[in-house]
Design an enzyme around this catalytic site. Structure first.
Site, PDB file in Angstrom:
ATOM      1  N   LYS A 189       0.836  -1.216   0.000  1.00  0.00           N
ATOM      2  CA  LYS A 189       0.000   0.000   0.000  1.00  0.00           C
ATOM      3  C   LYS A 189       0.867   1.261   0.000  1.00  0.00           C
ATOM      4  O   LYS A 189       0.455   2.305  -0.503  1.00  0.00           O
ATOM      5  CB  LYS A 189      -1.013  -0.015   1.140  1.00  0.00           C
ATOM      6  CG  LYS A 189      -0.474   0.172   2.542  1.00  0.00           C
ATOM      7  CD  LYS A 189      -0.339   1.607   2.984  1.00  0.00           C
ATOM      8  CE  LYS A 189       0.571   1.693   4.190  1.00  0.00           C
ATOM      9  NZ  LYS A 189       0.857   3.039   4.629  1.00  0.00           N
ATOM     10  N   THR A 246      -4.381   5.671   3.469  1.00  0.00           N
ATOM     11  CA  THR A 246      -3.107   6.216   2.989  1.00  0.00           C
ATOM     12  C   THR A 246      -3.258   6.920   1.642  1.00  0.00           C
ATOM     13  O   THR A 246      -2.700   7.989   1.427  1.00  0.00           O
ATOM     14  CB  THR A 246      -2.065   5.084   2.895  1.00  0.00           C
ATOM     15  OG1 THR A 246      -2.107   4.333   4.107  1.00  0.00           O
ATOM     16  CG2 THR A 246      -0.680   5.625   2.733  1.00  0.00           C
TER      17      THR A 246
HETATM   18  O1  LIG Z   1       1.202   3.186   7.380  1.00  0.00           O
HETATM   19  C1  LIG Z   1       0.702   4.257   7.591  1.00  0.00           C
HETATM   20  C2  LIG Z   1      -0.715   4.426   7.930  1.00  0.00           C
HETATM   21  O2  LIG Z   1      -1.360   3.197   8.077  1.00  0.00           O
HETATM   22  C3  LIG Z   1       1.533   5.487   7.473  1.00  0.00           C
HETATM   23  O3  LIG Z   1       1.601   5.813   6.126  1.00  0.00           O
HETATM   24  P1  LIG Z   1       2.800   6.668   5.555  1.00  0.00           P
HETATM   25  O4  LIG Z   1       4.070   5.907   5.881  1.00  0.00           O
HETATM   26  O5  LIG Z   1       2.550   6.771   4.099  1.00  0.00           O
HETATM   27  O6  LIG Z   1       2.760   7.991   6.242  1.00  0.00           O
END
Ligand SMILES: O=C(CO)COP(=O)(O)O
Ligand SMILES: NC(=O)C1=CN([C@@H]2O[C@H](COP(=O)(O)OP(=O)(O)OC[C@H]3O[C@@H](n4cnc5c(N)ncnc54)[C@H](OP(=O)(O)O)[C@@H]3O)[C@@H](O)[C@H]2O)C=CC1
Length: 330
Positions: A189, A246
């Site tokens: 993701k 995200t």
């Molecule tokens: O894993 C995350 C939220 O579930 C954090 O996402 P980011 O690392 O893209 O900030």
């Protein structure tokens, strides 16, 4: 089984948030920052000003710099970036005292394409492993805002004990017996979020982002199945749940990295301004390596990897994605 003594490895945003959450759940918690200066700063300010400002650390939270002492726990939560996981396992193996290992990092090893649970099986075989993943911005979870995560492992007794140990207030861990599916979902993701950021940064619109999330879900499902995970896991918190969070928020470091790239900012400048986004670049390379090695078709992840390797190719890569032959949805 009671898991009272919890240690957290890594005092970045997520490690600090998990330590705070475990302590609120009534556990005896130790936080292990890798640097002595950071440990001193945390002890002095009772706040992680660098990574999680504005959330006080309870005086009862132990800050420990001795790794052996930190590993003397019922469960050890790993919350450093994925690329350092093998090194951690190697350092921890001779010191391991039987704790359960909870992998809270989201990523795949860049050099080998290995999942972190595969690395643990090789390098820290004594530890029973559980994966913690799902839609959880550290800053929100640490402030006590409602957050649901997945805890996935082969041992149901351990998963249940961890759920009981960490659940408190609005922090709700849900159990799963598909650690592979949950782990693949959490890693990929990040790459799909970069793709969504690029599309938004380029001004291609929200229809395009929705299509990317949906096609990305198909990609990550193919990879999870090829690795031995289950398709239904991708419909849960670690899959679609984390994609929704995200890919739709510029609070995500990965989405904001993609957004800035889409806006035409040089990658070097983006990385220099925010060190934390670098993990997305290595994860994109790792996912591409793994997909190529096991022959899984991942056009979006592949495009993100090539754009990060050669940002000037961004328009060609988007054109190529849009020009892919049409086929039945599957
Ligand atoms: O894993 C995350 C939220 O579930 C954090 O996402 P980011 O690392 O893209 O900030
Ligand atoms: N932030 C979030 O909302 C969430 C993050 N995660 C995952 O948690 C993991 C950690 O991310 P996060 O806490 O956000 O990271 P941060 O960007 O907040 O902090 C980076 C962390 O990495 C450490 N680090 C840097 N270099 C090394 C190294 N060479 N060896 C070991 N550790 C190092 C830093 O330690 P130092 O200060 O000493 O450099 C710091 O603890 C990632 O895999 C991320 O995907 C999962 C869910 C939510």
């Amino acid at each position: 089984m009671s898991l009272q003594r919890i240690s957290v490895i890594g005092a970045g945003a997520w490690g600090t948030a998990l330590a705070i959450l475990a302590q609120r759940a009534g556990r005896d918690v130790t936080l292990w920052p890798r640097r002595a200066e950071q440990a001193d700063a945390l002890r002095g300010a009772r706040e992680n000003a660098a990574y999680l400002p504005g959330v006080p650390l309870d005086p009862g939270l132990h800050i420990e710099t001795d790794l052996a002492r930190a590993l003397d726990a019922d469960a050890v939560l790993y919350a450093q970036p994925a690329q350092h996981f093998r090194g951690f396992c190697r350092n921890a193996a001779p010191l391991w005292k039987g704790a359960a290992l909870v992998i809270a990092a989201k990523g795949i090893e860049c050099e080998t394409g290995a999942l972190l649970n595969e690395i643990a099986a090789e390098a820290l075989a004594a530890a029973p492993v559980v994966i913690l993943s799902g839609p959880s911005f550290a800053a929100e979870a640490a402030r006590g805002l409602p957050t649901a995560v997945a805890l996935a492992g082969d041992r149901a007794d351990l998963v249940e004990a961890l759920m009981a140990a960490l659940a408190h207030g609005a922090f709700r861990p849900y159990g799963s017996d598909d650690p592979i599916g949950v782990e693949v979902a959490g890693a990929v993701k990040n790459v799909l979020a970069i793709a969504c950021g690029i599309v938004l940064g380029k001004g291609l619109g929200e229809n395009a982002r929705a299509a990317l999330i949906t096609r990305g879900l198909a990609e990550v499902t193919r990879l999870a199945l090829a690795k031995g995970g289950r398709a239904e896991t991708l419909m849960g918190l670690a899959g679609i749940g984390d994609l929704i969070l995200t890919c739709t928020s510029l609070k995500s470091r990965n989405t904001s990295l993609g957004f800035d790239l889409g806006q035409g900012k040089p990658l070097a400048e983006i990385l220099a301004a925010r060190r934390s986004v670098a993990e997305g670049v290595t994860t994109a390379a790792a996912v591409a390596t793994l997909a190529a090695r096991i022959g899984v078709e991942m056009p979006i992840a592949g495009a993100v990897h090539r754009i990060l390797a050669e940002p000037a190719a961004i328009d060609d890569e988007i054109r190529a994605l849009l020009a892919r032959p049409l086929k039945r949805e599957s």
